[in-house]
Design a protein around this motif. Structure first.
Motif, PDB file in Angstrom:
ATOM      1  N   ASP A   1       0.916  -1.160   0.053  1.00  0.00           N
ATOM      2  CA  ASP A   1       0.037  -0.086   0.087  1.00  0.00           C
ATOM      3  C   ASP A   1       0.984   1.345   0.010  1.00  0.00           C
ATOM      4  N   THR A   2       0.695   2.102  -0.870  1.00  0.00           N
ATOM      5  CA  THR A   2       1.179   3.457  -0.790  1.00  0.00           C
ATOM      6  C   THR A   2       0.931   4.152   0.606  1.00  0.00           C
TER       7      THR A   2
ATOM      8  N   HIS B   1      -5.677   5.811   4.442  1.00  0.00           N
ATOM      9  CA  HIS B   1      -5.298   6.538   3.245  1.00  0.00           C
ATOM     10  C   HIS B   1      -5.409   7.932   2.953  1.00  0.00           C
ATOM     11  N   VAL B   2      -6.215   8.496   4.229  1.00  0.00           N
ATOM     12  CA  VAL B   2      -6.552  10.003   4.131  1.00  0.00           C
ATOM     13  C   VAL B   2      -6.112  10.373   5.413  1.00  0.00           C
ATOM     14  N   CYS B   3      -5.255   9.589   6.137  1.00  0.00           N
ATOM     15  CA  CYS B   3      -4.570  10.266   7.481  1.00  0.00           C
ATOM     16  C   CYS B   3      -4.085  11.576   7.420  1.00  0.00           C
ATOM     17  N   GLU B   4      -4.048  12.500   8.075  1.00  0.00           N
ATOM     18  CA  GLU B   4      -3.618  13.696   7.801  1.00  0.00           C
ATOM     19  C   GLU B   4      -2.103  13.634   8.127  1.00  0.00           C
TER      20      GLU B   4
ATOM     21  N   ALA C   1       3.089  -5.166 -10.114  1.00  0.00           N
ATOM     22  CA  ALA C   1       3.407  -3.603 -10.221  1.00  0.00           C
ATOM     23  C   ALA C   1       2.144  -3.025 -10.669  1.00  0.00           C
ATOM     24  N   LEU C   2       1.015  -3.824 -11.179  1.00  0.00           N
ATOM     25  CA  LEU C   2      -0.066  -3.001 -11.877  1.00  0.00           C
ATOM     26  C   LEU C   2      -1.275  -3.217 -10.849  1.00  0.00           C
ATOM     27  N   VAL C   3      -0.844  -3.731  -9.651  1.00  0.00           N
ATOM     28  CA  VAL C   3      -1.897  -3.673  -8.546  1.00  0.00           C
ATOM     29  C   VAL C   3      -2.392  -2.364  -7.990  1.00  0.00           C
ATOM     30  N   GLU C   4      -1.387  -1.625  -7.838  1.00  0.00           N
ATOM     31  CA  GLU C   4      -1.519  -0.307  -7.242  1.00  0.00           C
ATOM     32  C   GLU C   4      -2.408   0.650  -8.056  1.00  0.00           C
ATOM     33  N   PRO C   5      -2.007   0.834  -9.240  1.00  0.00           N
ATOM     34  CA  PRO C   5      -2.988   1.658 -10.172  1.00  0.00           C
ATOM     35  C   PRO C   5      -4.245   0.928 -10.476  1.00  0.00           C
ATOM     36  N   GLY C   6      -4.127  -0.422 -10.514  1.00  0.00           N
ATOM     37  CA  GLY C   6      -5.451  -1.062 -10.665  1.00  0.00           C
ATOM     38  C   GLY C   6      -6.326  -0.982  -9.417  1.00  0.00           C
ATOM     39  N   GLY C   7      -5.752  -0.652  -8.563  1.00  0.00           N
ATOM     40  CA  GLY C   7      -6.713  -0.520  -7.236  1.00  0.00           C
ATOM     41  C   GLY C   7      -7.441   0.662  -7.384  1.00  0.00           C
TER      42      GLY C   7
ATOM     43  N   SER D   1      -5.915   2.316  -1.740  1.00  0.00           N
ATOM     44  CA  SER D   1      -5.671   1.471  -0.500  1.00  0.00           C
ATOM     45  C   SER D   1      -7.211   0.693  -0.458  1.00  0.00           C
ATOM     46  N   PRO D   2      -8.564   0.824  -0.413  1.00  0.00           N
ATOM     47  CA  PRO D   2      -9.420  -0.083  -0.084  1.00  0.00           C
ATOM     48  C   PRO D   2      -9.627  -0.968  -1.357  1.00  0.00           C
ATOM     49  N   GLY D   3      -8.893  -1.097  -2.381  1.00  0.00           N
ATOM     50  CA  GLY D   3      -9.374  -1.849  -3.486  1.00  0.00           C
ATOM     51  C   GLY D   3      -8.141  -2.747  -3.751  1.00  0.00           C
TER      52      GLY D   3
END
Length: 343
Positions: free
Chosen positions: A85-86, A102-105, A144-150, A279-281
């Motif tokens: 997860d990024t 993923h939206v933590c300040e 390596a395509l999971v992150e953009p795919g998510g 993150s959620p996907g």
């Protein structure tokens, strides 16, 4: 390493250490993203907001094998293929406790924000909590395509369409095409809107016959419109094109503010959804790749070594690259002509 706008070089750096709670991953593949290009040009907003600074190491779309684990980490992770997860939240704030790290300040973003080094290297250190295991059926290219795919999965899911519905995707870049692939997998009739014939021809080659320029776009009812572009005028256009009681999904980001008339939003009874991060996907995307429901590998035009990354960031296409929008990096590959995944 990126030292400033247009200033990138391959350097020997100290190897990462697996501190408590973290692992070290041997990187197999990394994707070059539009966000990376914005850091290379100096246009990325985080640089001007104080969230990021040079020098930095890019790379947030990655897959690899766990090589080392720190104290407190199960040794069963060693040798497993993973992606990460990024977004890495602080784990203590209200948003993190509610499952929205993923939206933590105060989040770090791998290769992007908060000084967390990215994956354009032979090895990367990340928290074990950010890892997602990849089955054998998902190779490093898919990994390596999971992150953009998510991101595409989340946009398609937010569109909430299926058999009998018609969706329009604005922008046939990597995220737009991934969104289109997931929309098609859900059974929707998918249309794409783009600016140039080259990208639209590539989309048609993926089986999306309904790929249009703006003058060609047919007057059809669209139950959902996904804006995956970087054009400031298209968010309003998306709202104009969507059917009443439909859904508009905003995942693209323009370099200047976009204006949307909320009177139109209300009078058409439209649901508007914003998407930030995969993150959620991630798990759902891995499952879709593993089952073969979605195969994004044709999007990868070439794979290069670290020595060629600066040229890619500067907008130079690798020699022999295919027509797809994505370039991958193999950190252990030595300099040479770019080759497509199919060579």
């Amino acid at each position: 390493m990126l030292h400033g706008p247009g200033r990138a070089a391959v350097e020997d750096v100290p190897p990462p250490v697996a501190v408590p709670g973290e692992v070290v991953v041997r990187v197999e593949r990394v994707g070059v993203c539009g966000t990376d290009v914005e850091f290379f040009t100096g246009e990325m907003a985080y640089l001007h907001q104080g969230h990021s600074s040079y020098p930095m190491r890019l790379g947030h779309e990655w897959a690899g094998l766990v090589a080392e684990v720190g104290d407190g980490v199960d040794r069963a992770w060693i040798g497993r293929r993973v992606m990460g997860d990024t977004m890495i939240g602080d784990g203590t704030c209200r948003r993190c406790r509610r499952g929205h790290q993923h939206v933590c300040e105060h989040r770090q973003e791998v290769g992007i924000r908060g000084g967390r080094a990215g994956a354009l290297a032979e090895r990367i250190a990340v928290p074990v909590t950010s890892l997602h295991a990849i089955p054998d059926s998902v190779d490093p290219v898919l990994g390596a395509l999971v992150e953009p795919g998510g991101n595409g999965w989340r946009a398609a899911r937010a569109a909430d369409v299926g058999p009998g519905d018609r969706a329009l995707v604005l922008g046939p870049g990597t995220i737009g095409l991934l969104t289109a692939l997931f929309l098609r997998a859900a059974g929707a009739e998918v249309h794409l809107l783009g600016r140039d014939e080259e990208s639209l021809a590539f989309a048609r080659g993926l089986g999306f016959a309904d790929a249009w320029t703006e003058p060609e776009l047919p007057d059809l009812p669209f139950d959902a419109v996904v804006d995956a572009s970087n054009a400031a005028y298209l968010p309003a256009r998306a709202l104009a094109l969507v059917e009443p009681a439909g859904r508009v999904v905003y995942i693209g980001l323009a370099g200047s503010p976009s204006l949307v008339d909320t009177r139109t939003l209300a009078l058409k009874d439209v649901t508007a959804v914003g998407v930030l991060s995969a993150s959620p996907g991630l798990d759902a995307t891995i499952a879709a790749y593993a089952s073969g429901a979605v195969d994004p590998r044709p999007l990868v035009a070439a794979t290069v070594g670290l020595e060629e990354v600066a040229d890619v960031l500067a907008g130079r296409r690798p020699a022999g690259a295919g027509p797809g929008p994505k370039v991958h990096v193999d950190p252990f590959r030595r300099a040479g002509p770019g080759r497509t995944e199919h060579d």
